[in-house]
Design a protein around this motif. Structure first.
Motif, short mmCIF file in Angstrom:
data_model
loop_
_atom_site.label_atom_id
_atom_site.label_comp_id
_atom_site.label_asym_id
_atom_site.label_seq_id
_atom_site.Cartn_x
_atom_site.Cartn_y
_atom_site.Cartn_z
N ILE A 64 -2.07 7.98 -1.67
CA ILE A 64 -1.35 7.91 -1.26
C ILE A 64 -0.88 8.91 0.50
CG2 ILE A 64 1.83 7.24 -0.42
CD1 ILE A 64 1.82 6.37 -3.27
N ASN A 65 -0.75 10.17 0.31
CA ASN A 65 -1.41 10.96 0.93
C ASN A 65 -2.74 10.61 1.72
OD1 ASN A 65 1.50 11.95 0.60
ND2 ASN A 65 0.37 13.79 -0.24
N GLY A 66 -3.37 9.64 1.55
CA GLY A 66 -4.99 10.30 1.81
C GLY A 66 -4.93 8.23 2.41
N GLY A 67 -4.35 8.33 2.69
CA GLY A 67 -3.90 7.07 3.54
C GLY A 67 -4.04 5.57 3.07
N ARG A 68 -3.91 5.65 1.40
CA ARG A 68 -4.07 4.09 1.04
C ARG A 68 -2.73 3.88 0.34
NH1 ARG A 68 -6.64 2.20 -4.17
NH2 ARG A 68 -6.86 0.04 -3.44
N THR A 69 -2.21 3.81 1.65
CA THR A 69 -0.28 3.70 1.49
C THR A 69 -0.60 2.36 0.52
OG1 THR A 69 -0.09 2.82 3.10
CG2 THR A 69 0.15 4.94 3.14
N ALA A 70 -0.86 0.97 0.67
CA ALA A 70 -0.69 0.18 -0.04
C ALA A 70 -0.73 0.14 -1.17
CB ALA A 70 -2.46 -0.81 0.09
N PHE A 71 -1.07 1.79 -1.84
CA PHE A 71 -1.08 1.68 -3.30
C PHE A 71 0.38 1.83 -4.17
CE2 PHE A 71 -3.80 2.18 -7.04
CZ PHE A 71 -2.90 3.39 -7.31
N LEU A 72 1.71 1.79 -2.91
CA LEU A 72 2.84 1.93 -3.06
C LEU A 72 3.09 0.19 -3.75
CD1 LEU A 72 4.19 4.10 0.28
CD2 LEU A 72 4.45 4.80 -2.16
N SER A 73 2.38 -0.37 -3.55
CA SER A 73 3.39 -1.79 -4.03
C SER A 73 1.78 -1.34 -5.70
CB SER A 73 2.09 -3.01 -3.37
OG SER A 73 1.12 -3.00 -3.29
#
Length: 135
Positions: free
Chosen positions: A79-88
């Motif tokens: 997530i910190n690496g930029g793949r914020t979609a993983f929050l879902s």
């Protein structure tokens, strides 16, 4: 058919006691949670002074580590690496450092989650609990 070890009440107590002893060394006010391989809560210990929210965060970290079969820090890094979609991602609410899987004979049989101090310190406590099993 494949068989694997499972956590019983005695092992859960052993993990909680060892993790609490490690937290006590530095007077860390934390909550410690132990879950089975399906992320179901088996034991919880909230030390005196631990923030109430830690009793929700620790089991979530443990569940994430158990279901994902890896340390919860890996998800935080993604997530910190930029793949914020993983929050879902479904069922993974504890995507913060501090959840550590319990691995015996190459099989994840549960996890320990800790919350209340720095995440890197939470991991130290979780690892101390797991080490008590000799895993």
């Amino acid at each position: 058919m494949k068989t694997k070890p499972v956590l019983g009440a005695a092992e859960v107590k052993q993990i909680l006691q060892a993790a609490e002893a490690r937290a006590q060394q530095d007077n860390w006010a934390v909550t410690i949670a132990v879950v089975d391989d399906g992320g179901h809560l088996l034991g919880l210990l909230r030390r005196d002074g631990a923030a109430p929210i830690s009793a929700h965060i620790a089991p979530a970290k443990a569940q994430t580590a158990a279901l994902g079969r890896r340390e919860s820090k890996g998800y935080e890094d993604v997530i910190n690496g930029g793949r914020t979609a993983f929050l879902s991602a479904p069922l993974l609410q504890g995507m913060l450092e501090g959840g550590v899987p319990i691995v015996v004979d190459g099989e994840v049989i549960g996890a320990v989650g800790v919350s209340g101090v720095k995440s890197s310190e939470d991991v130290i406590i979780a690892q101390a609990g797991i080490a008590a099993l000799g895993a």
